[in-house]
Design an enzyme around this catalytic site. Structure first.
Site, mmCIF file in Angstrom:
data_model
loop_
_atom_site.group_PDB
_atom_site.id
_atom_site.type_symbol
_atom_site.label_atom_id
_atom_site.label_comp_id
_atom_site.label_asym_id
_atom_site.label_seq_id
_atom_site.Cartn_x
_atom_site.Cartn_y
_atom_site.Cartn_z
ATOM 1 N N LEU A 1 -63.039 41.788 10.415
ATOM 2 C CA LEU A 1 -61.999 40.966 11.096
ATOM 3 C C LEU A 1 -61.987 40.248 10.665
ATOM 4 O O LEU A 1 -62.806 39.019 10.146
ATOM 5 C CB LEU A 1 -62.212 41.479 13.000
ATOM 6 C CG LEU A 1 -62.429 42.422 13.331
ATOM 7 C CD1 LEU A 1 -62.625 41.758 15.592
ATOM 8 C CD2 LEU A 1 -61.329 43.583 13.860
ATOM 9 N N ASP A 2 -60.870 39.507 10.620
ATOM 10 C CA ASP A 2 -60.365 38.368 10.083
ATOM 11 C C ASP A 2 -60.943 37.610 10.721
ATOM 12 O O ASP A 2 -61.478 37.597 11.969
ATOM 13 C CB ASP A 2 -59.046 37.554 9.668
ATOM 14 C CG ASP A 2 -58.102 38.187 9.006
ATOM 15 O OD1 ASP A 2 -58.669 38.955 8.441
ATOM 16 O OD2 ASP A 2 -56.945 38.149 8.937
ATOM 17 N N LYS A 3 -61.701 35.924 10.163
ATOM 18 C CA LYS A 3 -62.146 35.327 11.462
ATOM 19 C C LYS A 3 -61.327 34.570 12.707
ATOM 20 O O LYS A 3 -62.513 34.026 13.544
ATOM 21 C CB LYS A 3 -62.647 33.741 10.034
ATOM 22 C CG LYS A 3 -63.580 32.651 11.119
ATOM 23 C CD LYS A 3 -63.555 31.728 10.004
ATOM 24 C CE LYS A 3 -64.544 30.070 10.641
ATOM 25 N NZ LYS A 3 -64.585 29.395 10.019
ATOM 26 N N ARG B 1 -51.260 40.638 10.178
ATOM 27 C CA ARG B 1 -50.074 38.769 9.596
ATOM 28 C C ARG B 1 -49.631 38.547 9.134
ATOM 29 O O ARG B 1 -48.270 38.407 9.720
ATOM 30 C CB ARG B 1 -51.817 37.904 9.373
ATOM 31 C CG ARG B 1 -52.247 37.897 10.371
ATOM 32 C CD ARG B 1 -53.789 37.453 9.567
ATOM 33 N NE ARG B 1 -54.113 35.882 9.337
ATOM 34 C CZ ARG B 1 -54.790 35.510 9.232
ATOM 35 N NH1 ARG B 1 -56.140 35.522 8.795
ATOM 36 N NH2 ARG B 1 -54.769 33.923 8.774
#
Length: 229
Positions: free
Chosen positions: A50-52, A149
């Site tokens: 997962l992205d930060k 995103r």
């Protein structure tokens, strides 16, 4: 850093908090080390990422054999993933499919192309989230970097708090890994984790939508067949 949601003899399900990295830092993985310290595991395996800025469900293997089997599920696209996001503007369309190749853009960003040689594919629904914002429920069919995103930015609604693709500062990046379904040892397992970290998730409009989206796998998703033509 995280909340432990489920313990299986072969894997763990955690809720990763926003702002926590899952990537290695100088060959160390602080998140995995913190989870292992709580569960007593000597070694944990990161099955997906997962992205930060992204919070929510993260699957960790507890042994090499389980990690291999679970990773294979992702590689074969046998895993159903569902994400929630809060966009800053009304999108060009309320629901549909975003499909296209993703290529590197400026700095750390990516952009969506019209070509479809190896496309990112994302189905989505959206509804009002108050003050002109939009709540999205997304189902990615591929696992490209920054896929959701970029997809939401492409339909005109960058995610609130996203410092790369968004256009509105906020108390966090509003992207959350909401639900995960995958086959394991002959049965389908389902895990759901409603978002609880961030003021925008608590708005009345958002809570009403989440009640309707409690079982996202059962919804009538926009057709993929027409979009792939």
């Amino acid at each position: 850093m995280f909340t432990l949601l489920h313990q299986h003899s072969d894997f763990l399900i955690i809720n990763k908090h926003p702002g926590i990295s899952v990537h290695k830092d100088d060959n160390d993985q602080p998140l995995l080390a913190a989870v292992a310290a709580q569960t007593g595991d000597e070694k944990l395996y990161l099955i997906h990422r997962l992205d930060k800025m992204t919070s929510g469900i993260l699957l960790l293997g507890r042994n090499r054999e389980a990690a291999s089997a679970l990773s294979s599920n992702f590689a074969k696209r046998e895993v159903e993933k569902y994400y929630l996001a809060i966009g800053t503007k009304k999108p060009k369309k309320k629901q549909g499919v975003v499909i296209g190749d993703m290529v590197r853009s400026r700095r750390s960003s990516w952009k969506l192309e019209n070509s479809r040689e190896n496309p990112a594919i994302t189905q989505f629904f959206s509804t009002a989230a108050g003050e002109g914002r939009r709540l999205f429920l997304c189902k990615p069919h591929t696992g490209k970097t920054h896929q959701i995103r970029v997809a939401l930015r492409s339909v005109g609604s960058g995610i609130a708090g996203d410092d790369i693709y968004g256009c509105e500062a906020s108390d966090r990046g509003y992207l959350h890994a909401y639900a995960l379904r995958f086959p394991y040892q002959g049965q389908w397992l389902t895990f759901v984790c409603p978002p609880d970290n961030g003021s925008l998730w608590q708005r009345e409009e958002t809570q009403l939508a989440l009640a309707e989206w409690a079982e996202p796998w059962g919804l009538s998703w926009p057709s993929l067949a027409k979009s792939k033509k």
